[in-house]
Design a protein around this motif. Structure first.
Motif, PDB file in Angstrom:
ATOM      1  N   UNK A   1       0.828  -1.200   0.000  1.00 24.33           N
ATOM      2  CA  UNK A   1       0.000   0.000   0.000  1.00 24.33           C
ATOM      3  C   UNK A   1       0.867   1.256   0.000  1.00 24.33           C
ATOM      4  N   UNK A   2       1.934   1.235   0.790  1.00 27.13           N
ATOM      5  CA  UNK A   2       2.849   2.377   0.818  1.00 27.13           C
ATOM      6  C   UNK A   2       3.518   2.579  -0.538  1.00 27.13           C
ATOM      7  N   UNK A   3       3.905   1.477  -1.189  1.00 24.56           N
ATOM      8  CA  UNK A   3       4.529   1.591  -2.506  1.00 24.56           C
ATOM      9  C   UNK A   3       3.581   2.246  -3.512  1.00 24.56           C
ATOM     10  N   UNK A   4       2.314   1.850  -3.480  1.00 25.20           N
ATOM     11  CA  UNK A   4       1.331   2.461  -4.376  1.00 25.20           C
ATOM     12  C   UNK A   4       1.203   3.960  -4.102  1.00 25.20           C
ATOM     13  N   UNK A   5       1.192   4.318  -2.821  1.00 31.36           N
ATOM     14  CA  UNK A   5       1.073   5.728  -2.455  1.00 31.36           C
ATOM     15  C   UNK A   5       2.320   6.520  -2.841  1.00 31.36           C
ATOM     16  N   UNK A   6       3.483   5.902  -2.672  1.00 28.93           N
ATOM     17  CA  UNK A   6       4.736   6.557  -3.063  1.00 28.93           C
ATOM     18  C   UNK A   6       4.739   6.823  -4.565  1.00 28.93           C
ATOM     19  N   UNK A   7       4.298   5.834  -5.337  1.00 26.52           N
ATOM     20  CA  UNK A   7       4.222   6.001  -6.794  1.00 26.52           C
ATOM     21  C   UNK A   7       3.332   7.178  -7.157  1.00 26.52           C
TER      22      UNK A   7
ATOM     23  N   UNK B   1      11.820  14.308  -0.817  1.00 21.04           N
ATOM     24  CA  UNK B   1      12.420  14.233   0.514  1.00 21.04           C
ATOM     25  C   UNK B   1      11.516  13.382   1.399  1.00 21.04           C
ATOM     26  N   UNK B   2      12.123  12.581   2.260  1.00 18.28           N
ATOM     27  CA  UNK B   2      11.345  11.630   3.049  1.00 18.28           C
ATOM     28  C   UNK B   2      10.331  12.298   3.969  1.00 18.28           C
ATOM     29  N   UNK B   3      10.708  13.389   4.609  1.00 14.62           N
ATOM     30  CA  UNK B   3       9.808  13.988   5.607  1.00 14.62           C
ATOM     31  C   UNK B   3       8.519  14.519   4.984  1.00 14.62           C
ATOM     32  N   UNK B   4       8.591  15.350   3.910  1.00 18.25           N
ATOM     33  CA  UNK B   4       7.333  15.783   3.272  1.00 18.25           C
ATOM     34  C   UNK B   4       6.540  14.625   2.678  1.00 18.25           C
ATOM     35  N   UNK B   5       7.246  13.638   2.133  1.00 20.82           N
ATOM     36  CA  UNK B   5       6.564  12.465   1.591  1.00 20.82           C
ATOM     37  C   UNK B   5       5.808  11.739   2.689  1.00 20.82           C
ATOM     38  N   UNK B   6       6.470  11.503   3.796  1.00 20.92           N
ATOM     39  CA  UNK B   6       5.839  10.799   4.916  1.00 20.92           C
ATOM     40  C   UNK B   6       4.625  11.575   5.420  1.00 20.92           C
ATOM     41  N   UNK B   7       4.757  12.877   5.511  1.00 22.50           N
ATOM     42  CA  UNK B   7       3.645  13.705   5.985  1.00 22.50           C
ATOM     43  C   UNK B   7       2.450  13.574   5.041  1.00 22.50           C
ATOM     44  N   UNK B   8       2.713  13.608   3.726  1.00 20.57           N
ATOM     45  CA  UNK B   8       1.636  13.496   2.736  1.00 20.57           C
ATOM     46  C   UNK B   8       0.968  12.130   2.800  1.00 20.57           C
ATOM     47  N   UNK B   9       1.724  11.103   3.188  1.00 15.59           N
ATOM     48  CA  UNK B   9       1.203   9.737   3.253  1.00 15.59           C
ATOM     49  C   UNK B   9       0.594   9.406   4.617  1.00 15.59           C
TER      50      UNK B   9
END
Length: 198
Positions: free
Chosen positions: A12-18, A30-38
């Motif tokens: 599920x995380x991979x789909x969201x990252x894509x 960047x990991x932090x903004x990505x993590x926040x968005x997810x």
């Protein structure tokens, strides 16, 4: 003993990252903004994927396997009768599947990955290279099954894959998909007669 990562959550995380990368690109990822968005944390992303580069590569590989697996399903049973007309129909069906809005939305990201891979081959170069190699291997096997000798089968596959790749990449820059589709059909007109074993 630490609990192993949940495979369903990881997928599920991979789909969201894509989806995030399609919307935002790779350059400023960047990991932090990505993590926040997810709705998670950068620590959690590292727990599931180890590094940002590995996470990106896996998300892109997941995306590429979808059309390739669908293309393999179009091949049908091994040993089925195949001729130039059949191959043309197969390529036209593949083109239609690559023309879906979801896949077209991802194409700018793949061009960005290509450029990044050229500048930083240690990071993402294998992503696009491996995808092209898989398509060339797939079509080489098709041409061999049509009676072409190995060297010619490989050359025909390289020509077909690289030409189609350019026809898919061009409209990402120029925006004219109708023109690219017309050129694709003309390409098949020019190549089809050369697919017969002699």
């Amino acid at each position: 003993m630490p609990r192993p990562p949940d495979p369903a959550k990881r997928r599920d995380l991979l789909d969201q990252v894509r989806e995030y990368m399609i919307r935002n690109g790779l350059a400023d990822l960047s990991l932090r903004p990505l993590a926040w968005a997810l709705g998670t944390s950068d620590r959690m992303l590292l727990y599931y994927f180890g590094t940002k580069e590995r996470m990106v590569a896996e998300a892109l590989a997941l995306d590429e396997r979808r059309p390739l697996l669908r293309a393999r399903s179009l091949l049908g049973a091994d040993g089925a009768d195949r001729d130039p007309a059949w191959l043309r129909g197969f390529m036209e069906e593949v083109w239609q599947r690559f023309s879906t809005p979801d896949l077209r939305a991802a194409l700018p990201l793949y061009l960005e990955i290509m450029v990044t891979g050229l500048l930083r081959p240690d990071r993402y170069a294998p992503v696009v290279r491996d995808a092209l190699t898989e398509w060339k291997d797939l079509l080489t096997s098709v041409f061999r099954g049509m009676g072409l000798p190995e060297a010619r089968a490989r050359t025909e596959a390289v020509l077909l894959v690289n030409a189609c790749f350019g026809l898919v990449a061009g409209p990402v820059v120029e925006g004219d998909w109708d023109e690219a589709e017309a050129a694709f059909h003309l390409l098949l007109d020019r190549l089809e007669h050369g697919w017969r074993a002699t």
